[in-house]
Design a protein around this motif. Structure first.
Motif, PDB file in Angstrom:
ATOM      1  N   ILE A 182       3.554  25.533 116.990  1.00  0.00           N
ATOM      2  CA  ILE A 182       2.532  23.479 116.821  1.00  0.00           C
ATOM      3  C   ILE A 182       4.047  22.460 116.530  1.00  0.00           C
ATOM      4  CG2 ILE A 182      -0.087  24.651 115.949  1.00  0.00           C
ATOM      5  CD1 ILE A 182       1.904  24.637 113.442  1.00  0.00           C
ATOM      6  N   PRO A 183       3.313  21.867 117.384  1.00  0.00           N
ATOM      7  CA  PRO A 183       4.579  20.463 117.316  1.00  0.00           C
ATOM      8  C   PRO A 183       3.888  19.656 116.352  1.00  0.00           C
ATOM      9  CG  PRO A 183       2.535  19.903 119.264  1.00  0.00           C
ATOM     10  CD  PRO A 183       2.447  21.492 118.869  1.00  0.00           C
ATOM     11  N   MET A 184       5.370  19.116 115.718  1.00  0.00           N
ATOM     12  CA  MET A 184       5.535  18.634 114.723  1.00  0.00           C
ATOM     13  C   MET A 184       6.658  17.926 114.231  1.00  0.00           C
ATOM     14  SD  MET A 184       5.023  21.682 111.758  1.00  0.00           S
ATOM     15  CE  MET A 184       4.856  20.768 110.160  1.00  0.00           C
ATOM     16  N   ASP A 185       5.967  16.890 113.446  1.00  0.00           N
ATOM     17  CA  ASP A 185       7.067  15.230 113.956  1.00  0.00           C
ATOM     18  C   ASP A 185       8.028  15.907 112.990  1.00  0.00           C
ATOM     19  OD1 ASP A 185       7.498  12.648 114.150  1.00  0.00           O
ATOM     20  OD2 ASP A 185       8.263  12.708 112.594  1.00  0.00           O
ATOM     21  N   PRO A 186       9.428  15.149 113.262  1.00  0.00           N
ATOM     22  CA  PRO A 186      10.144  15.689 112.158  1.00  0.00           C
ATOM     23  C   PRO A 186       9.753  15.434 110.424  1.00  0.00           C
ATOM     24  CG  PRO A 186      11.239  14.723 113.496  1.00  0.00           C
ATOM     25  CD  PRO A 186      10.225  14.736 114.115  1.00  0.00           C
ATOM     26  N   ALA A 187       9.358  14.347 110.775  1.00  0.00           N
ATOM     27  CA  ALA A 187       9.104  13.601 109.225  1.00  0.00           C
ATOM     28  C   ALA A 187       7.375  14.306 108.700  1.00  0.00           C
ATOM     29  CB  ALA A 187       8.746  12.508 109.276  1.00  0.00           C
ATOM     30  N   ALA A 188       6.829  15.509 109.162  1.00  0.00           N
ATOM     31  CA  ALA A 188       5.518  15.441 108.434  1.00  0.00           C
ATOM     32  C   ALA A 188       6.025  16.148 107.223  1.00  0.00           C
ATOM     33  CB  ALA A 188       4.838  17.205 109.206  1.00  0.00           C
ATOM     34  N   ALA A 189       4.767  15.482 106.836  1.00  0.00           N
ATOM     35  CA  ALA A 189       5.059  15.598 104.669  1.00  0.00           C
ATOM     36  C   ALA A 189       5.155  17.144 104.227  1.00  0.00           C
ATOM     37  CB  ALA A 189       4.219  15.245 104.351  1.00  0.00           C
ATOM     38  N   VAL A 190       4.646  17.748 105.006  1.00  0.00           N
ATOM     39  CA  VAL A 190       5.262  19.651 104.501  1.00  0.00           C
ATOM     40  C   VAL A 190       6.570  20.194 104.411  1.00  0.00           C
ATOM     41  CG1 VAL A 190       4.560  19.873 106.919  1.00  0.00           C
ATOM     42  CG2 VAL A 190       4.001  21.579 104.436  1.00  0.00           C
ATOM     43  N   LEU A 191       7.383  19.802 105.387  1.00  0.00           N
ATOM     44  CA  LEU A 191       8.534  19.765 105.846  1.00  0.00           C
ATOM     45  C   LEU A 191       9.579  19.520 104.471  1.00  0.00           C
ATOM     46  CD1 LEU A 191       8.568  18.949 109.686  1.00  0.00           C
ATOM     47  CD2 LEU A 191       8.462  21.039 108.064  1.00  0.00           C
ATOM     48  N   HIS A 192       8.981  18.394 103.966  1.00  0.00           N
ATOM     49  CA  HIS A 192       9.325  17.825 103.208  1.00  0.00           C
ATOM     50  C   HIS A 192      10.177  17.937 101.345  1.00  0.00           C
ATOM     51  CE1 HIS A 192      11.919  15.677 106.186  1.00  0.00           C
ATOM     52  NE2 HIS A 192      10.731  15.677 106.599  1.00  0.00           N
ATOM     53  N   TYR A 193       7.939  17.899 101.147  1.00  0.00           N
ATOM     54  CA  TYR A 193       7.681  18.141  99.747  1.00  0.00           C
ATOM     55  C   TYR A 193       6.616  18.539  99.491  1.00  0.00           C
ATOM     56  CZ  TYR A 193       9.375  13.236 100.327  1.00  0.00           C
ATOM     57  OH  TYR A 193      10.224  12.346 100.629  1.00  0.00           O
ATOM     58  N   ALA A 194       6.590  19.867 100.673  1.00  0.00           N
ATOM     59  CA  ALA A 194       6.180  21.603 101.268  1.00  0.00           C
ATOM     60  C   ALA A 194       4.492  20.906  99.949  1.00  0.00           C
ATOM     61  CB  ALA A 194       6.915  22.155  99.487  1.00  0.00           C
ATOM     62  N   GLN A 195       3.901  19.818 100.683  1.00  0.00           N
ATOM     63  CA  GLN A 195       2.450  20.474 100.176  1.00  0.00           C
ATOM     64  C   GLN A 195       1.823  21.724 101.200  1.00  0.00           C
ATOM     65  OE1 GLN A 195       0.474  17.006 100.630  1.00  0.00           O
ATOM     66  NE2 GLN A 195      -1.612  17.142  99.462  1.00  0.00           N
ATOM     67  N   GLU A 196       1.650  22.752 100.666  1.00  0.00           N
ATOM     68  CA  GLU A 196       1.261  23.702 101.501  1.00  0.00           C
ATOM     69  C   GLU A 196      -0.066  25.009 100.744  1.00  0.00           C
ATOM     70  OE1 GLU A 196       1.558  28.018 103.614  1.00  0.00           O
ATOM     71  OE2 GLU A 196       1.967  27.490 101.931  1.00  0.00           O
ATOM     72  N   ILE A 197      -0.505  25.282 101.621  1.00  0.00           N
ATOM     73  CA  ILE A 197      -1.436  26.461 101.015  1.00  0.00           C
ATOM     74  C   ILE A 197      -1.906  27.300 101.456  1.00  0.00           C
ATOM     75  CG2 ILE A 197      -2.395  24.696  98.745  1.00  0.00           C
ATOM     76  CD1 ILE A 197      -5.053  25.167 100.345  1.00  0.00           C
ATOM     77  N   PHE A 198      -1.799  28.436 100.874  1.00  0.00           N
ATOM     78  CA  PHE A 198      -2.344  29.707 102.429  1.00  0.00           C
ATOM     79  C   PHE A 198      -3.426  30.395 101.036  1.00  0.00           C
ATOM     80  CE2 PHE A 198       0.488  33.634 100.877  1.00  0.00           C
ATOM     81  CZ  PHE A 198       1.381  32.314  99.856  1.00  0.00           C
ATOM     82  N   GLU A 199      -3.586  31.695 102.462  1.00  0.00           N
ATOM     83  CA  GLU A 199      -4.524  32.385 101.392  1.00  0.00           C
ATOM     84  C   GLU A 199      -4.134  34.688 102.347  1.00  0.00           C
ATOM     85  OE1 GLU A 199      -6.694  34.092  99.825  1.00  0.00           O
ATOM     86  OE2 GLU A 199      -5.898  32.037  98.374  1.00  0.00           O
ATOM     87  N   GLY A 200      -4.936  35.002 102.091  1.00  0.00           N
ATOM     88  CA  GLY A 200      -3.892  36.848 102.585  1.00  0.00           C
ATOM     89  C   GLY A 200      -5.218  37.666 102.910  1.00  0.00           C
ATOM     90  N   LEU A 201      -6.663  38.372 103.959  1.00  0.00           N
ATOM     91  CA  LEU A 201      -7.030  38.872 103.927  1.00  0.00           C
ATOM     92  C   LEU A 201      -7.512  40.124 104.677  1.00  0.00           C
ATOM     93  CD1 LEU A 201     -10.681  36.654 104.443  1.00  0.00           C
ATOM     94  CD2 LEU A 201      -8.559  35.529 104.729  1.00  0.00           C
ATOM     95  N   LYS A 202      -8.222  40.819 104.782  1.00  0.00           N
ATOM     96  CA  LYS A 202      -8.199  41.838 105.717  1.00  0.00           C
ATOM     97  C   LYS A 202      -9.168  42.179 106.498  1.00  0.00           C
ATOM     98  CE  LYS A 202      -3.616  44.275 104.346  1.00  0.00           C
ATOM     99  NZ  LYS A 202      -3.220  46.035 103.220  1.00  0.00           N
ATOM    100  N   ALA A 203      -9.315  42.262 107.675  1.00  0.00           N
ATOM    101  CA  ALA A 203     -10.206  43.387 108.656  1.00  0.00           C
ATOM    102  C   ALA A 203     -10.506  43.910 109.016  1.00  0.00           C
ATOM    103  CB  ALA A 203     -10.942  41.562 109.647  1.00  0.00           C
TER     104      ALA A 203
END
Ligand code: PLP
Ligand code: COI
Length: 364
Positions: free
Chosen positions: A62-83
């Protein structure tokens, strides 16, 4: 935002999905988290537009700008589930609504927009349906990884105005590489995972980044996983780096650390509590100290301990090691109670047992 918002997902299917023979070779021994399917699903969010641009497309960088906030301040969440693949050729998910809700709670804690449950479920279903050929047979499953990150191009510290939600999928086998009947754990007294008021109950990438040094220490001491103690007294067992923990006593009862904001409210944990109670097994959600764990393992009052989570399922803990030495639990391998609960859980997940609580979500 309504809980049942529905978005139209645009479909851009892969023009050249991986040929069946190459896919079959990858599925023979996929390990965990290295084999990915042909597609990914994404939805964008902007504070001025809400959720939009929902689509499925070939999985690609995925193209991302190097100033994208997640790369600096880690505003990120995730999940994990199985099929899981079912005997009738269909596919199911295990309690995906719970993952959708936990994703919403994680979003709130990280000051992110709350994705409607219906969009989360639709995104997961669509990816499983599209990439159904990637669900391994036998003991394997298709691990879904929904995640969302801050995508605003801005270096000021504030909640982002712009987010990208994605779901990718990975064909997986067992999480632990070991052939041993039980895993070993390292008790970290140097590092903690989460403090009261922190992000311990959220599934955010930052929690895992902060656990890596402790996990590396565990690995250096020959252990499979790290065990974290509470941050205030450095005394109470909280959870492992990527799993919750249960203890089994000589009277057949179970205990597990209580949810108090510093541990992840595991869906496997809550399912096992319900299944144990169904069987008439006593379950206490109460604090258990590392000193008591060692003492009870010594006297035999503690018979078994196990880790549980989506990736790990139910995995016996055989050895506990720390700066004060090590102790063994039971015979150092799998115990009967652990096996019984694992069989009950896996039976439902794989459609081999009745589903009295309505946990199985049929995808197709
Ligand atoms: N605790 C942590 C830190 C985890 O990463 C996980 C895995 O998701 C769990 C517990 C277990 O949660 P679940 O059973 O919902 O997968
Ligand atoms: C999961 O079980 O889904 C997790 O996120 C844990 C991680 C160690 C893979």
């Amino acid at each position: 935002m309504s809980k049942t918002q529905s978005l139209q997902f645009a479909r851009h299917l892969h023009p050249t999905p991986l040929p069946a023979d190459q896919r079959a070779a990858l599925l023979k021994n996929p390990g965990f988290g290295r084999v990915f399917t042909d597609h990914m699903v994404s939805v964008r969010y902007h504070e001025s537009k809400g959720w939009h641009d929902a689509k499925i497309e070939p999985r690609a960088p995925i193209p991302m700008d190097p100033a994208a906030a997640v790369l600096h301040y880690a505003q990120e969440i995730f999940e994990g589930l199985k099929a899981y693949r079912t005997a009738d050729g269909g596919a199911t998910l295990f309690r995906p609504e719970e993952n959708a809700r936990r994703f919403q709670q994680s979003a709130e804690r990280l000051a992110m927009p709350v994705l409607p449950e219906s969009v989360f479920l639709e995104a997961c279903d669509l990816l499983v349906k599209t990439d159904r050929a990637w669900i391994p047979d036998g003991d394997g499953s298709l691990y879904l990884r929904p995640f969302m990150f801050a995508n605003e191009v801005f270096l000021g510290v504030k909640p982002s105005s712009d987010y990208l939600f994605l779901v990718i999928a990975s064909s997986v086998g067992a999480y632990f590489k070991t052939d041993a009947p039980a895993v070993s754990v390292w008790v970290s007294t140097e590092y903690t995972r989460a403090a009261p008021g922190g992000t311990g109950a959220a599934k955010c990438g930052g929690n895992y980044a902060a656990s890596l040094l402790a996990q590396a220490e565990a690995t250096r001491h020959g252990c499979d996983q790290v065990v974290f103690l509470d941050a205030v007294e450095q005394r109470w067992v909280e959870e492992l780096g990527g799993m919750n923990v249960f203890f089994v006593f000589d009277d057949g009862s179970l205990s597990t650390p209580p949810l108090g904001g510093t541990i992840l409210p595991g869906i496997t944990r809550s399912s096992l509590i319900t299944l144990a109670k169904d069987k008439g097994i006593k379950v206490r959600e109460e604090r258990y100290s590392i000193d008591q764990w060692r003492a009870d393992a010594g006297t035999g009052r503690l018979r078994e301990a196990f880790a549980c989570g989506t990736a790990a399922v139910v995995t016996p803990i055989g050895t506990v090691r720390g700066k004060d030495g090590e102790f063994r639990i039971g015979n150092g391998g799998a115990g009967l109670r652990t096996e019984e609960l694992k069989a009950a859980l896996v039976g439902i997940q794989r459609g081999r047992a009745a589903d009295p609580h309505g946990w199985i979500h049929k995808v197709f």
